[in-house]
Design a protein around this motif. Structure first.
Motif, PDB file in Angstrom:
ATOM      1  N   ASP A 147       0.817  -1.219   0.000  1.00 26.24           N
ATOM      2  CA  ASP A 147       0.000   0.000   0.000  1.00 26.24           C
ATOM      3  C   ASP A 147       0.849   1.266   0.000  1.00 26.24           C
ATOM      4  O   ASP A 147       0.349   2.354  -0.270  1.00 26.24           O
ATOM      5  CB  ASP A 147      -0.984   0.007   1.172  1.00 26.24           C
ATOM      6  CG  ASP A 147      -0.299   0.051   2.526  1.00 26.24           C
ATOM      7  OD1 ASP A 147       0.797  -0.532   2.661  1.00 26.24           O
ATOM      8  OD2 ASP A 147      -0.877   0.665   3.445  1.00 26.24           O
ATOM      9  N   GLN A 148       2.150   1.148   0.269  1.00 30.19           N
ATOM     10  CA  GLN A 148       3.053   2.293   0.201  1.00 30.19           C
ATOM     11  C   GLN A 148       3.768   2.368  -1.146  1.00 30.19           C
ATOM     12  O   GLN A 148       4.304   3.406  -1.519  1.00 30.19           O
ATOM     13  CB  GLN A 148       4.090   2.223   1.326  1.00 30.19           C
ATOM     14  CG  GLN A 148       3.493   2.285   2.709  1.00 30.19           C
ATOM     15  CD  GLN A 148       2.778   3.594   2.947  1.00 30.19           C
ATOM     16  OE1 GLN A 148       3.330   4.662   2.721  1.00 30.19           O
ATOM     17  NE2 GLN A 148       1.531   3.520   3.385  1.00 30.19           N
ATOM     18  N   MET A 175      -0.010   3.906  -4.719  1.00 27.45           N
ATOM     19  CA  MET A 175      -1.106   4.618  -4.075  1.00 27.45           C
ATOM     20  C   MET A 175      -1.919   5.343  -5.142  1.00 27.45           C
ATOM     21  O   MET A 175      -1.335   5.982  -6.020  1.00 27.45           O
ATOM     22  CB  MET A 175      -0.571   5.665  -3.096  1.00 27.45           C
ATOM     23  CG  MET A 175       0.200   5.115  -1.947  1.00 27.45           C
ATOM     24  SD  MET A 175       0.720   6.476  -0.883  1.00 27.45           S
ATOM     25  CE  MET A 175       2.481   6.289  -0.965  1.00 27.45           C
TER      26      MET A 175
END
Length: 133
Positions: free
Chosen positions: A31-32, A35
């Motif tokens: 998720d980093q 995005m």
């Protein structure tokens, strides 16, 4: 890749594929890494100390195909000269006939060779000049 291509005198340098870089990227939570609305967040973070802020805030990739194709058409004779003194061809790493066909095509005629010319140009242009022919 650099070791393999270096054996024939044309080492490829791809710092983004370095083992340490790949391992560092894979260590970041998914998720980093991706995005919504954030273009290449890891690259942006790594470049923050040296990249102008307006470049870091981009949300899309630049599109320069028309400029590239116009340049390929305009400088076709120079590309053929570059091909004549190609170390990649000399070492058996590139197919001269395929590159000649790609130089003769227009983007509308397409084919993978047309799009791959930028790799050939980048590899050869620093080493070969028309005066070496």
């Amino acid at each position: 890749m650099r070791v393999l291509t270096g054996r024939v005198g044309a080492p490829v340098h791809a710092p983004y594929l370095d083992d340490h870089v790949v391992a560092a990227c894979l260590a970041v939570r998914l998720d980093q890494r991706a995005m919504p609305g954030a273009y290449k967040p890891l690259t942006r973070g790594a470049m923050r100390p040296v990249m102008p802020a307006e470049c870091l805030e981009r949300t899309t990739k630049g599109e320069f195909s028309a400029d590239i194709y116009q340049g390929l058409r305009r400088h076709r004779d120079q590309l053929l000269t570059l091909l004549d003194c190609s170390l990649l061809v000399e070492r058996g790493l590139a197919d001269a006939a395929a590159l000649r066909r790609a130089c003769a095509r227009t983007p509308a005629e397409g084919g993978p060779g047309v799009l791959a010319l930028d790799v050939f140009i980048a590899a050869e242009s620093r080493r070969c000049s028309p005066s070496e022919k």
